[in-house]
Motif scaffolding. Structure first.
Motif, PDB file in Angstrom:
ATOM      1  N   THR A  20       2.465  13.075   7.745  1.00 36.48           N
ATOM      2  CA  THR A  20       1.024  13.299   7.596  1.00 36.48           C
ATOM      3  C   THR A  20       0.313  13.727   8.870  1.00 36.48           C
ATOM      4  O   THR A  20      -0.676  14.448   8.789  1.00 36.48           O
ATOM      5  N   SER A  47      -0.786   3.919  -4.402  1.00 31.71           N
ATOM      6  CA  SER A  47      -1.725   3.684  -3.310  1.00 31.71           C
ATOM      7  C   SER A  47      -1.685   4.839  -2.323  1.00 31.71           C
ATOM      8  O   SER A  47      -1.261   5.927  -2.659  1.00 31.71           O
ATOM      9  N   SER A  48      -2.106   4.578  -1.096  1.00 34.22           N
ATOM     10  CA  SER A  48      -2.183   5.668  -0.133  1.00 34.22           C
ATOM     11  C   SER A  48      -1.537   5.301   1.188  1.00 34.22           C
ATOM     12  O   SER A  48      -1.519   4.140   1.585  1.00 34.22           O
ATOM     13  N   SER A  49      -1.035   6.328   1.867  1.00 35.43           N
ATOM     14  CA  SER A  49      -0.434   6.083   3.166  1.00 35.43           C
ATOM     15  C   SER A  49      -1.492   5.668   4.176  1.00 35.43           C
ATOM     16  O   SER A  49      -1.201   4.903   5.093  1.00 35.43           O
ATOM     17  N   SER A  50      -2.736   6.120   4.018  1.00 32.62           N
ATOM     18  CA  SER A  50      -3.776   5.716   4.980  1.00 32.62           C
ATOM     19  C   SER A  50      -4.044   4.215   4.893  1.00 32.62           C
ATOM     20  O   SER A  50      -4.264   3.562   5.914  1.00 32.62           O
ATOM     21  N   ALA A  51      -4.012   3.648   3.698  1.00 32.97           N
ATOM     22  CA  ALA A  51      -4.185   2.195   3.549  1.00 32.97           C
ATOM     23  C   ALA A  51      -3.002   1.461   4.179  1.00 32.97           C
ATOM     24  O   ALA A  51      -3.180   0.457   4.872  1.00 32.97           O
ATOM     25  N   ALA A 101       0.820  -1.214   0.000  1.00 38.83           N
ATOM     26  CA  ALA A 101       0.000   0.000   0.000  1.00 38.83           C
ATOM     27  C   ALA A 101       0.855   1.266   0.000  1.00 38.83           C
ATOM     28  O   ALA A 101       0.357   2.342  -0.326  1.00 38.83           O
ATOM     29  N   GLU A 102       2.118   1.142   0.330  1.00 39.43           N
ATOM     30  CA  GLU A 102       3.007   2.304   0.311  1.00 39.43           C
ATOM     31  C   GLU A 102       3.469   2.674  -1.092  1.00 39.43           C
ATOM     32  O   GLU A 102       4.053   3.739  -1.273  1.00 39.43           O
ATOM     33  N   PRO A 144       3.617   4.147  -4.762  1.00 42.14           N
ATOM     34  CA  PRO A 144       3.099   5.464  -5.153  1.00 42.14           C
ATOM     35  C   PRO A 144       1.642   5.472  -5.599  1.00 42.14           C
ATOM     36  O   PRO A 144       0.958   6.456  -5.387  1.00 42.14           O
ATOM     37  N   LEU A 152       5.670   7.176   7.963  1.00 38.16           N
ATOM     38  CA  LEU A 152       4.516   7.715   7.237  1.00 38.16           C
ATOM     39  C   LEU A 152       3.833   8.826   8.029  1.00 38.16           C
ATOM     40  O   LEU A 152       3.466   9.865   7.472  1.00 38.16           O
TER      41      LEU A 152
END
Length: 159
Positions: A125, A89-93, A84-85, A87, A121
């Motif tokens: 954020t 995808s998302s850091s929240s996932a 999920a990290e 590019p 992460l």
């Protein structure tokens, strides 16, 4: 059915694409439905090493769905976080998967790395949550790979 001996041999030879090709030849969905936890782990590794994140994700999700509560299923949560990290995808996932891994396997083999990835992460954020995570990280892994980042986050809170 997949041949664990064949896949193990291909992996040992570095022929990760051969494992993926064999799974696709057999039918990826059928392979996911009939593979053992060890085979799904091999398949997810081979897919990750050949940059087939889509297939790796399917194998890891299949592992979690078919073999919940096993060590391999818990470890799959960590690897889903790593995927999920990427590019696209998302850091929240990624954070959600790392939280899942740490909830399921607090002392697991990837606990330090999962908490460190989470810290890294969050530093970009959510500084408040990052500081809390940094304190936990330093308590559990005072000499871990992210200890310098953790120390800087804790110190920034007192400044």
């Amino acid at each position: 059915d997949p041949s664990p001996a064949l896949w193990s041999k291909l992996m040992a030879q570095g022929d990760f694409a051969g494992v993926v090709k064999d799974a696709e030849r057999r039918g990826f969905d059928a392979t996911l439905a009939s593979s053992s936890p060890a085979e799904l782990t091999l398949l997810s590794d081979a897919a990750r090493y050949t940059h087939r994140s889509d297939l790796a994700r399917q194998a890891l999700l299949g592992l979690r769905a078919r073999f919940p509560g096993t060590d391999r299923a818990r470890d799959a949560a960590f690897f889903l976080g790593r995927l999920a990290e990427t590019p696209a995808s998302s850091s929240s996932a990624a954070l959600a998967w790392y939280d899942t891994y740490l909830d399921e396997s607090v002392h697991g083999p990837y606990a330090g790395e999962a908490l460190g990835r989470e810290l890294s992460l969050l530093a970009h954020t959510d500084r408040a949550r990052a500081r809390k995570t940094a304190q936990v990280y330093l308590e559990r892994f005072p000499h871990g790979t992210q200890s310098e980042l953790a120390k800087s986050l804790v110190q920034s809170a007192s400044e």
